[in-house]
Design a protein around this motif. Sequence first.
Motif, PDB file in Angstrom:
ATOM      1  N   GLU A 142       0.866  -1.181   0.000  1.00  0.00           N
ATOM      2  CA  GLU A 142       0.000   0.000   0.000  1.00  0.00           C
ATOM      3  C   GLU A 142       0.902   1.231   0.000  1.00  0.00           C
ATOM      4  OE1 GLU A 142      -3.859   1.742   2.399  1.00  0.00           O
ATOM      5  OE2 GLU A 142      -2.263   0.787   3.565  1.00  0.00           O
ATOM      6  N   TYR A 151      -1.458   4.223  -4.438  1.00  0.00           N
ATOM      7  CA  TYR A 151      -2.096   3.088  -5.106  1.00  0.00           C
ATOM      8  C   TYR A 151      -1.716   1.804  -4.386  1.00  0.00           C
ATOM      9  CZ  TYR A 151       2.282   1.841  -7.602  1.00  0.00           C
ATOM     10  OH  TYR A 151       3.558   1.462  -7.925  1.00  0.00           O
ATOM     11  N   ARG A 152      -2.319   0.700  -4.793  1.00  0.00           N
ATOM     12  CA  ARG A 152      -2.064  -0.605  -4.183  1.00  0.00           C
ATOM     13  C   ARG A 152      -1.419  -1.544  -5.199  1.00  0.00           C
ATOM     14  NH1 ARG A 152      -8.169  -0.913  -1.591  1.00  0.00           N
ATOM     15  NH2 ARG A 152      -7.865   0.710   0.004  1.00  0.00           N
ATOM     16  N   GLU A 153      -0.692  -2.516  -4.679  1.00  0.00           N
ATOM     17  CA  GLU A 153       0.027  -3.441  -5.555  1.00  0.00           C
ATOM     18  C   GLU A 153      -0.037  -4.847  -4.969  1.00  0.00           C
ATOM     19  OE1 GLU A 153       3.751  -1.961  -7.255  1.00  0.00           O
ATOM     20  OE2 GLU A 153       4.715  -3.822  -6.632  1.00  0.00           O
ATOM     21  N   SER A 198      -3.520  -1.121  -8.768  1.00  0.00           N
ATOM     22  CA  SER A 198      -4.926  -0.746  -8.623  1.00  0.00           C
ATOM     23  C   SER A 198      -5.342   0.420  -9.508  1.00  0.00           C
ATOM     24  CB  SER A 198      -5.209  -0.390  -7.157  1.00  0.00           C
ATOM     25  OG  SER A 198      -4.391   0.688  -6.732  1.00  0.00           O
ATOM     26  N   THR A 199      -4.421   1.092 -10.176  1.00  0.00           N
ATOM     27  CA  THR A 199      -4.771   2.244 -11.012  1.00  0.00           C
ATOM     28  C   THR A 199      -4.100   2.138 -12.371  1.00  0.00           C
ATOM     29  OG1 THR A 199      -2.926   3.630 -10.258  1.00  0.00           O
ATOM     30  CG2 THR A 199      -4.959   3.722  -8.964  1.00  0.00           C
ATOM     31  N   GLN A 200      -4.725   2.784 -13.356  1.00  0.00           N
ATOM     32  CA  GLN A 200      -4.181   2.769 -14.709  1.00  0.00           C
ATOM     33  C   GLN A 200      -2.875   3.538 -14.795  1.00  0.00           C
ATOM     34  OE1 GLN A 200      -5.373   1.029 -17.515  1.00  0.00           O
ATOM     35  NE2 GLN A 200      -3.333   1.659 -18.204  1.00  0.00           N
ATOM     36  N   VAL A 201      -2.771   4.660 -14.074  1.00  0.00           N
ATOM     37  CA  VAL A 201      -1.543   5.458 -14.139  1.00  0.00           C
ATOM     38  C   VAL A 201      -0.378   4.698 -13.520  1.00  0.00           C
ATOM     39  CG1 VAL A 201      -1.925   6.685 -11.961  1.00  0.00           C
ATOM     40  CG2 VAL A 201      -0.600   7.779 -13.767  1.00  0.00           C
ATOM     41  N   ALA A 202      -0.653   3.840 -12.533  1.00  0.00           N
ATOM     42  CA  ALA A 202       0.407   3.010 -11.960  1.00  0.00           C
ATOM     43  C   ALA A 202       0.905   1.981 -12.971  1.00  0.00           C
ATOM     44  CB  ALA A 202      -0.097   2.323 -10.688  1.00  0.00           C
ATOM     45  N   GLU A 203      -0.024   1.402 -13.727  1.00  0.00           N
ATOM     46  CA  GLU A 203       0.397   0.482 -14.796  1.00  0.00           C
ATOM     47  C   GLU A 203       1.249   1.208 -15.832  1.00  0.00           C
ATOM     48  OE1 GLU A 203      -1.587  -1.735 -18.617  1.00  0.00           O
ATOM     49  OE2 GLU A 203      -2.715  -1.807 -16.736  1.00  0.00           O
ATOM     50  N   VAL A 216      -3.560  -3.976 -14.485  1.00  0.00           N
ATOM     51  CA  VAL A 216      -4.543  -3.368 -13.589  1.00  0.00           C
ATOM     52  C   VAL A 216      -5.480  -4.459 -13.069  1.00  0.00           C
ATOM     53  CG1 VAL A 216      -6.456  -1.736 -13.401  1.00  0.00           C
ATOM     54  CG2 VAL A 216      -4.438  -1.132 -14.732  1.00  0.00           C
ATOM     55  N   GLU A 218      -8.411  -5.435  -9.529  1.00  0.00           N
ATOM     56  CA  GLU A 218      -9.181  -4.960  -8.382  1.00  0.00           C
ATOM     57  C   GLU A 218      -8.515  -5.462  -7.104  1.00  0.00           C
ATOM     58  OE1 GLU A 218     -13.685  -5.343  -6.466  1.00  0.00           O
ATOM     59  OE2 GLU A 218     -13.248  -6.113  -8.475  1.00  0.00           O
TER      60      GLU A 218
END
Length: 357
Positions: A142, A151-153, A198-203, A216, A218
């Motif tokens: 987290e 974001y979460r991973e 958990s987010t598109q920007v993190a991907e 991405v 849930e």
Amino acid sequence: MAAPRRNARSHYWLLCYHGQNCILFSFLLWLAQHSPRASGFAPKSSFFSKDFFKSSSESLAASPALYAFKLPSLFPWDAPSITGKTVGERNGLDLEYPWRFEGRFIFRPSLVRAGRDGNFEPPSANLVSLFGYSLGGSVVLEYDVSPVGPYREYVTMGGVVVGGLVSVQEPYKQGGVGNDGKNKLLGVGQWGNNLYVSTQVAEDVCKQVWGVPAQVAEIEFLEEGDVLSDYFLQSDKSFTLSGWKNSRILSSPKEANADERGRSVKRYGNIPIFWTPTIKALWAPFAIPTNNRAENDSPLPVHKLRLSASALRVRRCDRIMSRAKTSSTGEIPLGLALVVDNVLIEIGEKVTSGCLR
């Protein structure tokens, strides 16, 4: 009555004169902003963008073309803040490590069956197994701070690996000749076969900046629960963890004079780690030279990481899977997790030359 008319007319022309100056000055600012010769401005940005409504002192500091004016703030009211993050924003605290992540994570170890459910040997490394099993599990993170915001991973760990092939150009030595692209083998590491965010920007940042094949998914955290529980039921891209409050070791303000998020607590460690992002593997910080190279092996890109934290605990962690998932993965949970709080993960640039140590 003539004198008042002249005064009114004078004020009228004075007002027009200053109005023209304001329009001219605004046009000059617009021209400077859109000119490719003006340093500090993006050619495609708009005059009435959110960036423009920041204080003029920040704008002048960024632009030598406007710094010569040395004007006070043009817009004294509070402008709306920009919350969006630029992909790959360098938010590091150290020049050697330009990216940083802060938060907490758990590592839940399990025995995982090699060669099943996509758990095959990664490229340019060797998977270590005993009686068909290796040490894997899951790492759940987290992030409160990252280059793209919170974001979460969730990472599924494929097992222990050895002999990761990397290529780093050796420095030139006095009285000798430098080695151009000398191959080295990383010692021992932990390989992640899948990484979810958990987010598109993190991907986007994972793929574009470091080459991590992220996906991405849930990822849901439930605070309630006496123990940590890692659920893996139906979907391969849906993960739920209950009892997440148990990951916050420093949740009490009275503990070590910490605030609710533990940010005032001193971090310890500065542990160096090697990271090969394309296969999502973390390695012990040592490497040995090698002249042997398999025909199909390509050197892995490697980065230096630095890991610090304020507190860690070993806590109970249940693994809850459907019967179908249990039979397909062949996973044997160990029933515990390493919990690390107020962690600081710092990422360095890709290592292409110098000493890898």
